[in-house]
Write an enzyme that holds these catalytic residues in place. Sequence first.
Site, PDB file in Angstrom:
ATOM      1  N   ILE A   1       0.837  -1.196   0.000  1.00 46.86           N
ATOM      2  CA  ILE A   1       0.000   0.000   0.000  1.00 46.86           C
ATOM      3  C   ILE A   1       0.875   1.249   0.000  1.00 46.86           C
ATOM      4  O   ILE A   1       2.037   1.218   0.425  1.00 46.86           O
ATOM      5  CB  ILE A   1      -0.977   0.017   1.191  1.00 46.86           C
ATOM      6  CG1 ILE A   1      -0.249  -0.190   2.523  1.00 46.86           C
ATOM      7  CG2 ILE A   1      -2.032  -1.065   1.011  1.00 46.86           C
ATOM      8  CD1 ILE A   1      -1.183  -0.208   3.729  1.00 46.86           C
ATOM      9  N   GLU A   2       0.316   2.350  -0.485  1.00 43.84           N
ATOM     10  CA  GLU A   2       1.121   3.525  -0.798  1.00 43.84           C
ATOM     11  C   GLU A   2       1.759   4.167   0.423  1.00 43.84           C
ATOM     12  O   GLU A   2       2.812   4.814   0.313  1.00 43.84           O
ATOM     13  CB  GLU A   2       0.301   4.559  -1.557  1.00 43.84           C
ATOM     14  CG  GLU A   2      -0.884   5.128  -0.823  1.00 43.84           C
ATOM     15  CD  GLU A   2      -1.777   5.927  -1.760  1.00 43.84           C
ATOM     16  OE1 GLU A   2      -1.854   7.152  -1.548  1.00 43.84           O
ATOM     17  OE2 GLU A   2      -2.386   5.360  -2.685  1.00 43.84           O
ATOM     18  N   GLN A   3       1.164   4.005   1.593  1.00 43.12           N
ATOM     19  CA  GLN A   3       1.782   4.578   2.795  1.00 43.12           C
ATOM     20  C   GLN A   3       3.059   3.839   3.176  1.00 43.12           C
ATOM     21  O   GLN A   3       3.857   4.361   3.944  1.00 43.12           O
ATOM     22  CB  GLN A   3       0.784   4.562   3.955  1.00 43.12           C
ATOM     23  CG  GLN A   3      -0.322   5.588   3.838  1.00 43.12           C
ATOM     24  CD  GLN A   3      -1.416   5.188   2.855  1.00 43.12           C
ATOM     25  OE1 GLN A   3      -1.426   4.056   2.344  1.00 43.12           O
ATOM     26  NE2 GLN A   3      -2.344   6.088   2.589  1.00 43.12           N
TER      27      GLN A   3
ATOM     28  N   SER B   1       7.352   5.876   1.650  1.00 45.49           N
ATOM     29  CA  SER B   1       6.407   6.075   0.546  1.00 45.49           C
ATOM     30  C   SER B   1       7.073   6.436  -0.783  1.00 45.49           C
ATOM     31  O   SER B   1       6.648   5.938  -1.828  1.00 45.49           O
ATOM     32  CB  SER B   1       5.387   7.144   0.930  1.00 45.49           C
ATOM     33  OG  SER B   1       4.517   6.681   1.932  1.00 45.49           O
TER      34      SER B   1
END
Length: 523
Positions: free
Chosen positions: A327-329, A354
């Site tokens: 996931i992008e975080q 990130s």
Amino acid sequence: MSKIVSAVEAVGRIPDGAVVTVSSSSSLGCPDLVLQAIGERFDAEGHPRNLTTLHPIAAGDMYGVKGMDHIAKDGLLARVLAGSYPSGPSSLPMPEIWKMIVEERVAAYNVPSGIMFDMHREAAARRPGVLTKVGFDTFADPIREGCAMNDRGAAAPIVRRVEFDGDTWLHFPNIVPNVCILRATTADEHGNLTYEHEGAYLGGLEQAICVKNHGGLVIAQVSRVTKRGSLRPHDVRLPGHLIDLIVVDPHQKQTCETPYDPAISGQIMRPWASFKLAEHGVEKIIARRAAMELRAGMAANLGFGISAMVPRILLEEGHPEAVTWVIEQGAVGGMPLTGFAFGCASNADGFVPSPQQFIYFQGAGFDMSFLSFLEVDVEGNVNVSKLGKKPYLTAGCGGFVDITSHAKKIVYSGWFEAGAEIELTAEGLKVAKPGKFTKMVEQVEHVTFSGRRARQIGQEVLYVTERCVMRLGDKGLVATEIMPGIEPERDIAAASQGRVKIAPDAKLMPLSLLKEGPMGWRP
């Protein structure tokens, strides 16, 4: 001289006209106390004025962490570039930042999050801005909106098309920040920072380097301070020579409505049985069909909405670790969380900053992406970033454009119609009452994903709904799988006003999708 100061002292160093970059992801990692102090200083003194703020991911939310709303004031904020903005339901008041945008009181831009991190990296190294193909033929492209969210933004373009080495690129010239505000868990007296209670590293390191390379000011908000030399060097994510000032907030939340959860920061691992399964219903059926595209050993990206349920489908099937979620975080592996904690994961294998996660996304290193949609048009374009009537119902594009620009395979999930009443039985779905409007439109309001470009570069694209699975063909949307109980001509073709065609060889989806309990997914 001590680096430890009050929030009031720290923001007193921010000059008028500064370009301020903020590390945050909604309430995750949000340096809210410092942002609050900026707003309060402006109210008291009228300074700092005319700030430009950069937010690779949103700062704040609509549920108690105000973030950028602290600084959404006329005279204080002149220009804002953000990957995403605070968002929430129409039952809550519109955030102040959205009022400023729609009322043309600030020049506003929605820039893909990965590109925003790229902009920091290029400015830090004193290279001439970002050259990228991410965002071609989307709202980020100057042939459309060029990232502008209002007329004031459009009047001062931030991106252009250029020719380089015989090819066409998007060029984002440098916007150089001279103040950085970030957050960590612990600082020692020298300013070395660790993130042991955080759910992600985000992009604070790159943002701080960019500012320091241009002689600027870096402010770190932390929950506690320890003696210099007491932090394990391998745990230090930002070294002290990059940090000018330290502000202590012992009450900072880990993320929205979560003071601290050790499973989010990886300090404990939760038993798989402790995670809540997806509630049986139509959205779970959609997520199940999306999950059927997976195979063991894959790495898959995950977005907000119905798609966020897909890991819970594999959990119910007894295979929670069959797929590595990214996931992008920055979390890799484990169980991505839903609701207020979206963007975090429990039981993660590791955390990647990130900016590096977005390099992986932009280069399409993952096997497929699971995302959601607000509306889809006849070209296969997808909108997730703009709803003109209720703009704050969507956060903007976030990392969506970076993720989809080169992805090999994308599975979109969503409702075919808004507000339809659906009866669910073990034998099929029945449309008991048509919805208010179809989400299969003639032309989307905002092109967050370009169906035309997807065809040009050969992406595989599926759109999974409660009525059918559509594929992006040469002539638009084609329903290739039909949900049991659905009448194709009435519930799909007619309901979409002819925009979705029924494939001659369309097949029924398996009844196992409809059953309560595991559906029988195998690695």
